[in-house]
Write a protein that holds these residues in place. Structure first.
Motif, mmCIF file in Angstrom:
data_model
loop_
_atom_site.group_PDB
_atom_site.id
_atom_site.type_symbol
_atom_site.label_atom_id
_atom_site.label_comp_id
_atom_site.label_asym_id
_atom_site.label_seq_id
_atom_site.Cartn_x
_atom_site.Cartn_y
_atom_site.Cartn_z
ATOM 1 N N TYR A 184 0.845 -1.192 0.000
ATOM 2 C CA TYR A 184 0.000 0.000 0.000
ATOM 3 C C TYR A 184 0.881 1.243 0.000
ATOM 4 N N GLY A 185 0.394 2.306 -0.623
ATOM 5 C CA GLY A 185 1.154 3.542 -0.697
ATOM 6 C C GLY A 185 1.324 4.203 0.652
ATOM 7 N N GLN A 186 2.468 4.833 0.814
ATOM 8 C CA GLN A 186 2.711 5.631 2.015
ATOM 9 C C GLN A 186 3.587 6.811 1.632
ATOM 10 N N VAL A 187 3.416 7.883 2.366
ATOM 11 C CA VAL A 187 4.193 9.095 2.134
ATOM 12 C C VAL A 187 5.573 8.914 2.763
ATOM 13 N N ILE A 188 6.592 9.324 2.029
ATOM 14 C CA ILE A 188 7.957 9.293 2.547
ATOM 15 C C ILE A 188 8.198 10.600 3.296
ATOM 16 N N GLY A 189 8.714 10.511 4.496
ATOM 17 C CA GLY A 189 8.991 11.705 5.296
ATOM 18 C C GLY A 189 7.735 12.281 5.910
ATOM 19 N N ASP A 190 7.735 13.598 6.092
ATOM 20 C CA ASP A 190 6.605 14.261 6.766
ATOM 21 C C ASP A 190 5.529 14.760 5.807
ATOM 22 N N GLY A 191 5.671 14.465 4.531
ATOM 23 C CA GLY A 191 4.663 14.865 3.552
ATOM 24 C C GLY A 191 4.913 16.197 2.894
ATOM 25 N N THR A 192 5.973 16.884 3.284
ATOM 26 C CA THR A 192 6.300 18.159 2.644
ATOM 27 C C THR A 192 6.775 17.898 1.220
ATOM 28 N N VAL A 193 6.186 18.615 0.277
ATOM 29 C CA VAL A 193 6.513 18.434 -1.137
ATOM 30 C C VAL A 193 7.455 19.549 -1.591
ATOM 31 N N PRO A 194 8.667 19.193 -2.027
ATOM 32 C CA PRO A 194 9.559 20.214 -2.576
ATOM 33 C C PRO A 194 8.947 20.808 -3.844
ATOM 34 N N ARG A 195 9.208 22.054 -4.094
ATOM 35 C CA ARG A 195 8.631 22.751 -5.243
ATOM 36 C C ARG A 195 8.850 21.976 -6.549
ATOM 37 N N GLU A 196 10.021 21.396 -6.716
ATOM 38 C CA GLU A 196 10.315 20.685 -7.964
ATOM 39 C C GLU A 196 9.556 19.358 -8.089
ATOM 40 N N GLN A 197 8.885 18.930 -7.025
ATOM 41 C CA GLN A 197 8.103 17.693 -7.048
ATOM 42 C C GLN A 197 6.593 17.940 -7.110
ATOM 43 N N GLU A 198 6.180 19.203 -7.192
ATOM 44 C CA GLU A 198 4.746 19.513 -7.174
ATOM 45 C C GLU A 198 4.004 18.919 -8.366
ATOM 46 N N ARG A 199 4.600 18.967 -9.540
ATOM 47 C CA ARG A 199 3.942 18.406 -10.723
ATOM 48 C C ARG A 199 3.764 16.899 -10.572
ATOM 49 N N ALA A 200 4.810 16.198 -10.148
ATOM 50 C CA ALA A 200 4.731 14.744 -9.947
ATOM 51 C C ALA A 200 3.686 14.393 -8.892
ATOM 52 N N THR A 201 3.577 15.220 -7.863
ATOM 53 C CA THR A 201 2.580 14.992 -6.821
ATOM 54 C C THR A 201 1.175 15.097 -7.401
#
Length: 66
Positions: free
Chosen positions: A31-48
């Motif tokens: 099952y999917g899980q978030v890595i770390g605390d869930g903060t999305v770096p700006r360069e990962q916003e599109r992938a998110t």
């Protein structure tokens, strides 16, 4: 921006960690899980966004920080 996965809705299709492997991983049962605390770096916003929009159960929630 932060992201979280609703574990009640996730069915383990794995699209999140295929599309955004720096932000999502799989638990011991796949099952999917978030890595770390869930903060999305700006360069990962599109992938998110892609991961969230491709989740069949809509289990990924994107939270906009104030």
């Amino acid at each position: 921006m932060k992201v979280k996965i609703d574990s009640e809705r996730c069915q383990g299709h794995g699209r999140c960690y295929d599309l955004a492997p720096d932000l999502f991983g799989a638990d011991d049962e796949g099952y999917g899980q978030v890595i770390g605390d869930g903060t999305v770096p700006r360069e990962q916003e599109r992938a998110t966004g892609l991961a969230a929009s491709n989740c069949p159960e809509r289990a990924i929630e994107i939270l906009q920080e104030a």
